[in-house]
Design an enzyme around this catalytic site. Structure first.
Site, mmCIF file in Angstrom:
data_model
loop_
_atom_site.group_PDB
_atom_site.id
_atom_site.type_symbol
_atom_site.label_atom_id
_atom_site.label_comp_id
_atom_site.label_asym_id
_atom_site.label_seq_id
_atom_site.Cartn_x
_atom_site.Cartn_y
_atom_site.Cartn_z
ATOM 1 N N ALA A 1 10.385 35.923 25.507
ATOM 2 C CA ALA A 1 9.082 35.826 26.610
ATOM 3 C C ALA A 1 9.666 35.413 27.858
ATOM 4 O O ALA A 1 9.155 34.538 28.645
ATOM 5 C CB ALA A 1 8.383 34.689 25.902
ATOM 6 N N GLY A 2 10.851 35.944 28.306
ATOM 7 C CA GLY A 2 11.228 35.929 29.828
ATOM 8 C C GLY A 2 10.405 36.707 30.689
ATOM 9 O O GLY A 2 9.074 36.936 30.423
ATOM 10 N N ARG B 1 20.805 40.704 34.284
ATOM 11 C CA ARG B 1 21.992 41.115 35.495
ATOM 12 C C ARG B 1 21.991 39.976 36.534
ATOM 13 O O ARG B 1 20.763 39.584 36.643
ATOM 14 C CB ARG B 1 22.053 42.303 36.035
ATOM 15 C CG ARG B 1 22.561 43.302 35.173
ATOM 16 C CD ARG B 1 22.726 44.845 35.906
ATOM 17 N NE ARG B 1 21.680 45.600 36.038
ATOM 18 C CZ ARG B 1 21.574 46.561 37.019
ATOM 19 N NH1 ARG B 1 22.768 47.002 37.452
ATOM 20 N NH2 ARG B 1 20.556 47.376 37.092
ATOM 21 N N VAL C 1 14.574 47.036 24.965
ATOM 22 C CA VAL C 1 14.641 47.065 26.428
ATOM 23 C C VAL C 1 15.766 46.540 27.045
ATOM 24 O O VAL C 1 16.139 46.669 28.091
ATOM 25 C CB VAL C 1 13.433 47.002 27.269
ATOM 26 C CG1 VAL C 1 12.135 47.597 26.456
ATOM 27 C CG2 VAL C 1 13.337 45.515 27.237
ATOM 28 N N SER C 2 16.377 45.476 26.030
ATOM 29 C CA SER C 2 17.523 44.796 26.585
ATOM 30 C C SER C 2 18.807 45.790 26.956
ATOM 31 O O SER C 2 19.086 46.741 26.361
ATOM 32 C CB SER C 2 18.091 43.823 25.341
ATOM 33 O OG SER C 2 16.947 43.193 24.747
ATOM 34 N N ASN C 3 19.458 45.172 27.736
ATOM 35 C CA ASN C 3 20.542 46.090 28.540
ATOM 36 C C ASN C 3 21.814 45.571 27.942
ATOM 37 O O ASN C 3 22.142 44.529 27.613
ATOM 38 C CB ASN C 3 20.706 45.773 30.020
ATOM 39 C CG ASN C 3 19.685 46.715 30.781
ATOM 40 O OD1 ASN C 3 19.767 48.013 30.111
ATOM 41 N ND2 ASN C 3 18.925 46.364 31.523
ATOM 42 N N ARG D 1 10.735 55.069 38.940
ATOM 43 C CA ARG D 1 11.552 54.787 40.430
ATOM 44 C C ARG D 1 11.848 56.190 41.276
ATOM 45 O O ARG D 1 11.540 56.020 42.524
ATOM 46 C CB ARG D 1 12.996 54.100 40.142
ATOM 47 C CG ARG D 1 12.733 52.765 39.836
ATOM 48 C CD ARG D 1 13.929 52.155 39.151
ATOM 49 N NE ARG D 1 13.756 50.550 38.826
ATOM 50 C CZ ARG D 1 14.378 49.846 37.966
ATOM 51 N NH1 ARG D 1 15.304 50.389 37.446
ATOM 52 N NH2 ARG D 1 14.176 48.750 38.049
ATOM 53 N N HIS E 1 21.170 55.167 31.054
ATOM 54 C CA HIS E 1 20.454 54.161 31.904
ATOM 55 C C HIS E 1 21.414 53.240 32.599
ATOM 56 O O HIS E 1 21.863 52.120 32.313
ATOM 57 C CB HIS E 1 19.574 53.039 31.130
ATOM 58 C CG HIS E 1 18.627 52.220 31.930
ATOM 59 N ND1 HIS E 1 17.906 52.674 32.994
ATOM 60 C CD2 HIS E 1 18.672 50.882 31.821
ATOM 61 C CE1 HIS E 1 17.242 51.672 33.619
ATOM 62 N NE2 HIS E 1 17.498 50.608 32.691
HETATM 63 N N1 APR Z 1 15.459 35.763 20.511
HETATM 64 C C1 APR Z 1 14.388 35.581 21.315
HETATM 65 N N2 APR Z 1 14.351 35.277 22.761
HETATM 66 C C2 APR Z 1 15.729 35.314 22.947
HETATM 67 C C3 APR Z 1 16.869 35.260 22.389
HETATM 68 C C4 APR Z 1 16.451 35.520 21.017
HETATM 69 N N3 APR Z 1 17.720 35.490 19.990
HETATM 70 N N4 APR Z 1 17.869 34.963 22.944
HETATM 71 C C5 APR Z 1 17.531 35.040 24.338
HETATM 72 N N5 APR Z 1 16.074 34.937 24.338
HETATM 73 C C6 APR Z 1 15.225 34.853 25.608
HETATM 74 C C7 APR Z 1 15.577 33.992 26.600
HETATM 75 O O1 APR Z 1 15.133 32.663 26.026
HETATM 76 C C8 APR Z 1 14.699 34.446 27.701
HETATM 77 O O2 APR Z 1 13.257 33.636 27.773
HETATM 78 O O3 APR Z 1 15.028 36.297 26.177
HETATM 79 C C9 APR Z 1 14.289 35.805 27.365
HETATM 80 C C10 APR Z 1 15.012 36.631 28.555
HETATM 81 O O4 APR Z 1 14.303 36.572 29.726
HETATM 82 P P1 APR Z 1 14.764 36.558 31.190
HETATM 83 O O5 APR Z 1 16.043 35.942 31.383
HETATM 84 O O6 APR Z 1 13.688 36.377 31.938
HETATM 85 O O7 APR Z 1 15.143 38.320 31.180
HETATM 86 P P2 APR Z 1 14.145 39.458 31.550
HETATM 87 O O8 APR Z 1 14.224 39.824 32.873
HETATM 88 O O9 APR Z 1 13.054 39.382 30.557
HETATM 89 O O10 APR Z 1 15.237 40.716 30.817
HETATM 90 C C11 APR Z 1 15.461 40.807 29.445
HETATM 91 O O11 APR Z 1 15.712 42.957 29.471
HETATM 92 O O12 APR Z 1 16.133 44.620 31.439
HETATM 93 C C12 APR Z 1 16.573 43.923 30.394
HETATM 94 O O13 APR Z 1 18.871 43.535 31.212
HETATM 95 C C13 APR Z 1 17.637 42.877 31.116
HETATM 96 O O14 APR Z 1 18.566 42.228 28.799
HETATM 97 C C14 APR Z 1 17.543 41.947 29.945
HETATM 98 C C15 APR Z 1 16.161 42.064 29.176
#
Ligand code: APR
Length: 319
Positions: free
Chosen positions: A13-14, A92, A128-130, A161, A185
């Site tokens: 939920a980031g 990143r 979507v994670s990198n 983009r 990507h």
């Molecule tokens: N389970 C659920 N959530 C998790 C876990 C987990 N095991 N580990 C981490 N998180 C949550 C974090 O607590 C945080 O709220 O993932 C969220 C990531 O949010 P942000 O730091 O805001 O990152 P965001 O910009 O959302 O990017 C997430 O997408 O584009 C890619 O490179 C980016 O890998 C990254 C991902």
């Protein structure tokens, strides 16, 4: 409305996850959007906030926020999801490449994927994670799902983009521009000028080669450009738009053709790797990869991308 009767879970939920959940809820086609995170109270708070926006935005989809534990607690609330979007993981920082995240995010994504497989064995998973191509391959491995049901989001974002860059350079509406990127990507992204047009005219008729090269380069570094400006965190408006559209195509079984990261099994003479190509998306994930005629240099670029990500994708099995 909330008409498809479908349930979608967004893990993480980031910035990326919360904006994806918002877009999915505002489509008003899902019954439920479940939003999870390991930060206690964050998904619940965001869900409450999103639900309170319903009377204003006019949608009925219910958003459910759940804190999950590293032991898998909380995942019961995600059970039976039709679609799961995995956004968990670190973004990143300025100067980092996506590949710098591989070890940390592999651990996170693997543990999430295992819980997803346990609680939503029939789900289509959108990663979507990198680093994207590697995390998608890892998710397929960790879930054990049919590879057609595990898709990565990257190509739609990179293409958007590219389109935005061309529209600004040519000073035309984005709706009059068509572009395409394939490949990885990352550094071996393959912008496909032969598939690009402005108001129906080939891109090379509208912009000179030096300008096209500059826009291709800017597209390849599109994510880093945002990261450098934000200084903390990475892009999420365009990325969440792309991921949400993919989830909607699955929910509605639409057959939309979009560039996604999918398992390639002989198409373009490439096999055994997760790679960015165009695919028809439906209820079961990828219906089929759509091949198009590429120029020799574009095909060479796609094969180079496949070679670059293949080795790394094999490595993630041990992370
Ligand atoms: N389970 C659920 N959530 C998790 C876990 C987990 N095991 N580990 C981490 N998180 C949550 C974090 O607590 C945080 O709220 O993932 C969220 C990531 O949010 P942000 O730091 O805001 O990152 P965001 O910009 O959302 O990017 C997430 O997408 O584009 C890619 O490179 C980016 O890998 C990254 C991902």
């Amino acid at each position: 409305m909330a008409g498809t009767g479908k349930k979608v879970t967004v893990v993480g939920a980031g910035f990326y996850g919360s904006t994806t959940a918002q877009r999915l809820a505002e489509y008003d086609v899902f019954d439920t959007v479940v939003l999870t995170d390991i930060i206690e109270g964050k998904p619940e708070g965001l869900a409450l906030d999103l639900n309170q926006s319903r009377p204003i935005e006019g949608f009925e989809t219910k958003v459910v926020g759940v804190t999950t534990g590293t032991d898998g607690s909380g995942y019961e609330a995600t059970a039976g999801s039709d679609i799961v979007v995995i956004t968990a993981g670190l973004p990143r920082k300025p100067g980092m490449s996506r590949m710098d995240l591989i070890e940390t995010n592999a651990k996170i994504v693997r543990s999430v994927a295992e819980q997803v497989a346990k609680h939503s064995p029939d789900a289509v998973v959108i990663v979507v994670s990198n680093p994207l191509d590697e995390m998608t391959a890892l998710t397929a491995m960790a879930t054990g799902f049919d590879k057609k049901k595990v898709i990565g989001q990257a190509g739609m974002l990179d293409t958007a983009r590219f389109t935005n860059n061309v529209a600004e350079a040519a000073n035309v509406p984005v709706s009059s521009v068509t572009t395409l990127t394939l490949g990885s990507h990352g550094d071996t992204m393959v912008p496909v000028p032969s598939a690009c047009s402005v108001e129906g005219k080939p891109l090379s008729d509208v912009l000179d080669q030096a300008k096209i090269d500059e826009l291709v380069d800017r597209t390849r570094n599109g994510g880093a450009e945002v990261v450098a400006l934000l200084k903390t965190g990475s892009a999420y408006y365009a990325p969440s738009a792309a991921a949400a559209r993919m989830a909607k195509a699955v929910a509605q079984d639409s057959g939309a053709v979009m560039p996604v990261c999918t398992w390639v099994d002989g198409e373009y003479g490439i096999a055994g790797v997760y790679l960015g190509v165009e695919a028809e998306i439906g209820a079961g994930g990828v219906r089929r990869v759509v091949e198009r005629d590429l120029s020799d240099s574009e095909l060479t670029g796609l094969k180079a991308a496949a070679a670059a990500v293949r080795a790394k994708q094999a490595d993630v099995a041990d992370l």
